[in-house]
Design a protein around this motif. Structure first.
Motif, PDB file in Angstrom:
ATOM      1  N   CYS A  85       0.925  -0.960  -0.248  1.00  0.00           N
ATOM      2  CA  CYS A  85       0.304   0.032   0.007  1.00  0.00           C
ATOM      3  C   CYS A  85       1.044   0.975  -0.094  1.00  0.00           C
ATOM      4  O   CYS A  85       0.618   2.275  -0.929  1.00  0.00           O
ATOM      5  CB  CYS A  85      -0.947  -0.171   1.048  1.00  0.00           C
ATOM      6  SG  CYS A  85      -1.849  -1.498   2.086  1.00  0.00           S
ATOM      7  N   ASP A 134      -2.565  -7.644  -5.546  1.00  0.00           N
ATOM      8  CA  ASP A 134      -2.658  -6.629  -4.862  1.00  0.00           C
ATOM      9  C   ASP A 134      -3.516  -5.150  -5.423  1.00  0.00           C
ATOM     10  O   ASP A 134      -2.762  -5.440  -6.831  1.00  0.00           O
ATOM     11  CB  ASP A 134      -1.665  -5.491  -4.167  1.00  0.00           C
ATOM     12  CG  ASP A 134      -1.675  -5.133  -2.656  1.00  0.00           C
ATOM     13  OD1 ASP A 134      -3.309  -5.064  -2.536  1.00  0.00           O
ATOM     14  OD2 ASP A 134      -0.943  -5.166  -2.007  1.00  0.00           O
ATOM     15  N   HIS A 136      -4.770  -1.198  -5.967  1.00  0.00           N
ATOM     16  CA  HIS A 136      -5.360  -0.219  -4.729  1.00  0.00           C
ATOM     17  C   HIS A 136      -5.751   1.182  -5.882  1.00  0.00           C
ATOM     18  O   HIS A 136      -5.738   1.025  -6.919  1.00  0.00           O
ATOM     19  CB  HIS A 136      -4.235   0.716  -3.847  1.00  0.00           C
ATOM     20  CG  HIS A 136      -3.585  -0.261  -2.484  1.00  0.00           C
ATOM     21  ND1 HIS A 136      -2.300  -0.989  -2.826  1.00  0.00           N
ATOM     22  CD2 HIS A 136      -4.469  -0.293  -1.422  1.00  0.00           C
ATOM     23  CE1 HIS A 136      -2.134  -1.578  -2.093  1.00  0.00           C
ATOM     24  NE2 HIS A 136      -2.986  -1.455  -1.236  1.00  0.00           N
ATOM     25  N   HIS A 266      -8.707  -0.896  -1.052  1.00  0.00           N
ATOM     26  CA  HIS A 266      -7.519  -2.308  -0.813  1.00  0.00           C
ATOM     27  C   HIS A 266      -7.906  -3.316  -1.249  1.00  0.00           C
ATOM     28  O   HIS A 266      -9.186  -3.592  -0.772  1.00  0.00           O
ATOM     29  CB  HIS A 266      -6.646  -2.774   0.112  1.00  0.00           C
ATOM     30  CG  HIS A 266      -6.205  -0.756   1.415  1.00  0.00           C
ATOM     31  ND1 HIS A 266      -4.950  -1.409   1.718  1.00  0.00           N
ATOM     32  CD2 HIS A 266      -7.008  -1.132   1.873  1.00  0.00           C
ATOM     33  CE1 HIS A 266      -4.890  -0.616   2.587  1.00  0.00           C
ATOM     34  NE2 HIS A 266      -6.038  -0.228   2.426  1.00  0.00           N
TER      35      HIS A 266
END
Ligand SMILES: [Zn+2]
Length: 389
Positions: A85, A134, A136, A266
């Motif tokens: 992040c 991942d 964001h 997220h």
């Protein structure tokens, strides 16, 4: 299946991906990346270490220190990243953002390291080094509901392609009796929780609300996949964050020319790739569909006389982009078939005298026995179609 191993010399909880495992992993990643590019994500790539100051700002030093690998160089602490992040936030912050650019969606197969006590480690399921699929999303409060709808579609699409069709969803919300437990205004929480619930209802997805189960920084949706044996595995997470945007002071310039706090989501659809890989292998009991199989076709000559034609078939299949192997050993064809069955190769192309003469292949599908005679190009077409589907 010779996919991965763990070596005591390297350390517990650290996975060594063997050639076949790497191949499958890359196939999963290639598919994942294509689907994300189609859905408006941009791919990014970030370092594995960062100065401890970054983790001070993110709050990890204060709340997560016991799980982090920290080392000192040049008199300064550095951290091996436990999360991606803060890096994506830095890319967002690299230049001023206007409301016109939002939503910004950054995606990365980000490898992270988290210290876990050795007693809790377990094969691929619980490790110390792993890769998160991942991403964001940075957006405005008004864009949240549409983003959640898109995410639910993308999740369903991707998981279905891996053969997972049953899920259980959980919506974790705040406990209204303990407002001091949570970061961010009550209005923001209500907006985010309503957006999550509305999106789930719009898509007619049944879910269980877990009151008071939200983490301090935002509400979330968790998705458990149900595998072929009916077991549930936690997989997808879609998580609001009212904490990090404030800590890193990330904003956008609105239509009113003023700075506004950006909303950050997220999300990981597969979760930890190592874990997802384990679930996938269990789900198919190792019999991966052709598009994911490290070897799609085993070419098996019956005897020495057919070996030359078998070599040609093997080369032709490879030239057409099919992952093919050739078993030119002097063993019997029965033994070669058993070996290919054990390796769970979806197609076997058996080549005897007749096949060499007629330029055909006797096809045997894994677990199904003999299924007929095809030309090389007919077999290529079947596999290409399976890849595409
Ligand atoms: Zn994150």
């Amino acid at each position: 299946m010779d996919l991965f191993s763990i070596s005591e010399d390297v350390g517990v909880g650290l996975i060594l991906w063997h050639p076949k495992g790497t191949l499958i992993r890359n196939l999963i990643r290639d598919f994942w990346e294509q689907e994300h590019l189609k859905n408006g994500y941009q791919l990014v790539c970030t370092p594995h270490i960062a100065r401890s100051e970054l983790w001070q700002t993110s709050g990890h030093i204060d709340y997560y220190k016991d799980n982090m690998y920290i080392f000192n160089k040049d008199g300064e602490d550095h951290v091996v990243k436990p999360m991606n992040c803060p890096f994506h936030i830095q890319i967002y912050k690299a230049h001023p953002r206007s409301y016109k650019e939002l939503p910004v969606r950054y995606a990365e197969w980000g490898t992270v390291y988290r210290y876990e006590r050795s007693g809790t480690l377990h094969g691929l399921m619980r490790v110390r080094g792993f890769t998160v699929d991942d991403a964001h999303i940075f957006c405005t409060l008004q864009q949240v509901e549409q983003e959640i709808l898109n995410l639910l579609d993308l999740t369903k699409h991707i998981l279905q392609k891996f053969g997972f069709k049953k899920y259980q969803l959980y919506l974790s919300t705040r406990d209204p009796k303990q407002p001091s437990k949570y970061m961010g205004s009550q209005q923001k929480w209500s907006h985010a929780q309503n957006a999550l619930a509305k999106a789930l209802k719009k898509k007619q997805i049944p879910y269980k609300e877990m009151l008071g189960e939200a983490v301090f920084y935002g509400p979330k949706i968790d998705l458990n996949i149900v595998d072929a044996s009916g077991r549930q595995w936690q997989c997808t997470t879609i998580q609001f964050d009212f904490n990090l945007p404030r800590r890193f002071n990330i904003t956008y310039v609105g239509a009113d020319s003023k700075d506004h706090e950006v909303v950050m989501i997220h999300r990981a659809l597969l979760g930890a790739v190592e874990r997802f890989f384990a679930i996938l292998i269990e789900h198919y009991r190792g019999n991966l569909p052709a598009w994911l199989a490290p070897t799609q076709v085993a070419v098996l000559p019956v005897n020495n006389d057919c070996r030359e034609y078998a070599r040609k078939v093997h080369r032709k299949l490879q030239a057409c982009g099919v992952r093919a192997s050739l078993d030119a050993n002097p063993s019997t064809v029965g033994y070669k078939i058993r070996q290919a069955e054990l390796q769970k190769i979806p197609y076997m192309a058996i080549i005897g005298k007749r096949e060499a003469e007629t330029k055909k292949l006797a096809i045997r599908e894994h677990g199904a026995g003999k299924t007929g005679s095809l030309t090389i190009l007919e077999l290529v077409k079947i596999i290409k179609e399976e890849n595409k589907q």
